[in-house]
Design a protein around this motif. Structure first.
Motif, PDB file in Angstrom:
ATOM      1  N   THR A 179       0.826  -1.175  -0.050  1.00 45.39           N
ATOM      2  CA  THR A 179      -0.174   0.037  -0.070  1.00 45.39           C
ATOM      3  C   THR A 179       0.965   1.387  -0.051  1.00 45.39           C
ATOM      4  O   THR A 179       0.713   2.246  -0.817  1.00 45.39           O
ATOM      5  N   GLU A 182       2.632   1.734  -3.683  1.00 48.50           N
ATOM      6  CA  GLU A 182       1.523   1.890  -4.536  1.00 48.50           C
ATOM      7  C   GLU A 182       0.903   3.547  -4.353  1.00 48.50           C
ATOM      8  O   GLU A 182       0.765   4.134  -5.229  1.00 48.50           O
ATOM      9  N   LYS A 188      -0.159  -1.020  -9.691  1.00 48.60           N
ATOM     10  CA  LYS A 188      -1.237  -1.539  -8.979  1.00 48.60           C
ATOM     11  C   LYS A 188      -1.040  -2.854  -9.596  1.00 48.60           C
ATOM     12  O   LYS A 188      -1.551  -3.886  -8.912  1.00 48.60           O
ATOM     13  N   ALA A 193       3.978  -5.608  -7.923  1.00 48.42           N
ATOM     14  CA  ALA A 193       2.448  -5.830  -6.987  1.00 48.42           C
ATOM     15  C   ALA A 193       1.950  -6.991  -6.838  1.00 48.42           C
ATOM     16  O   ALA A 193       1.864  -7.532  -5.975  1.00 48.42           O
TER      17      ALA A 193
END
Length: 234
Positions: A179, A182, A188, A193
């Motif tokens: 998180t 990102e 994402k 990821a």
């Protein structure tokens, strides 16, 4: 208890453990720039944290648990293996947590502000207490037989609770770090990821197979020579 022998289950767990170790190393070394005890790039110090927590506390800690059910050795031998592997897992976990604090302190980031950090400290403390209790009661100096017998189910249950909590904490840690990345611009749906998410999934699956091995039947020890010859002790 599941009516299957633990050994085949542990083969899957071993494969998942190896996959998880490779994936976290690829992430931290290839995508995050490597590992360092001292560096002007403080992120390299932090990278030690997920590597040691996953390989140490989750994977080696899991191997310590399944060793009692999967290895066809005498009880005393399995007890020593269980004890040593848990000690290694605990030491690596402590170093991993130290690296997280070190990264925060040298980067001017507050400590112990997130659920992940609260659970992480709780896990390492409970893991340490469980190891000390097991060492004193079951290994040296050892408690009386009645106390060992009464304590064993609780020792197993509490150990599983701590381990499941450790796996959950690791999953939350991967989510928290991803998180942050990102929010700093990491794609994402990019390769990194996806790698982080799949590493967390592999860690959870590994933990599930560790727990399943505990619920299965232990691998029987090899027969003694007199039994192989067709005789058994009277």
């Amino acid at each position: 208890m599941v009516k299957i022998v633990a050994l085949p289950i542990t083969f899957v767990a071993h494969a998942l453990g190896i996959a998880g170790a490779v994936m976290v190393l690829v992430w931290c070394i290839d995508f995050r720039g490597g590992l360092a005890w001292e560096s002007t790039n403080k992120n390299l110090i932090f990278n030690i944290h997920p590597v040691l927590m996953l390989i140490g506390l989750i994977i080696i800690g899991g191997e310590a648990i399944i060793s009692y059910k999967s290895l066809p050795f005498k009880k005393e031998t399995k007890k020593v293996i269980h004890l040593v592997l848990n000690a290694i897992a605990l030491i690596l976990g402590c170093i991993g947590i130290y690296c997280a604090f070190k990264f925060h302190n040298q980067s001017g980031i507050a400590n112990l502000y997130s659920l992940h950090s609260w659970l992480g400290i709780s896990v390492i403390v409970l893991y340490g207490l469980q190891w000390i209790y097991g060492f004193v009661l079951f290994f040296f100096p050892g408690g009386p037989a009645w106390l060992r017998s009464e304590s064993l189910p609780w020792h197993i249950l509490f150990g599983l609770f701590v381990y499941i909590l450790a796996v959950a904490t690791a999953a939350i840690g991967f989510l928290e770090k991803l998180t942050f990345l990102e929010s700093s611009g990491l794609a994402k749906y990019g390769t990194e990821a996806l790698l982080v998410n799949f590493t967390a999934i592999v860690a959870i699956l590994y933990g599930a197979f560790v727990v399943l091995s505990v619920l299965s039947r232990p691998t029987p020890p090899p027969p003694r020579q007199e039994e192989i010859a067709g005789y058994s002790a009277i």
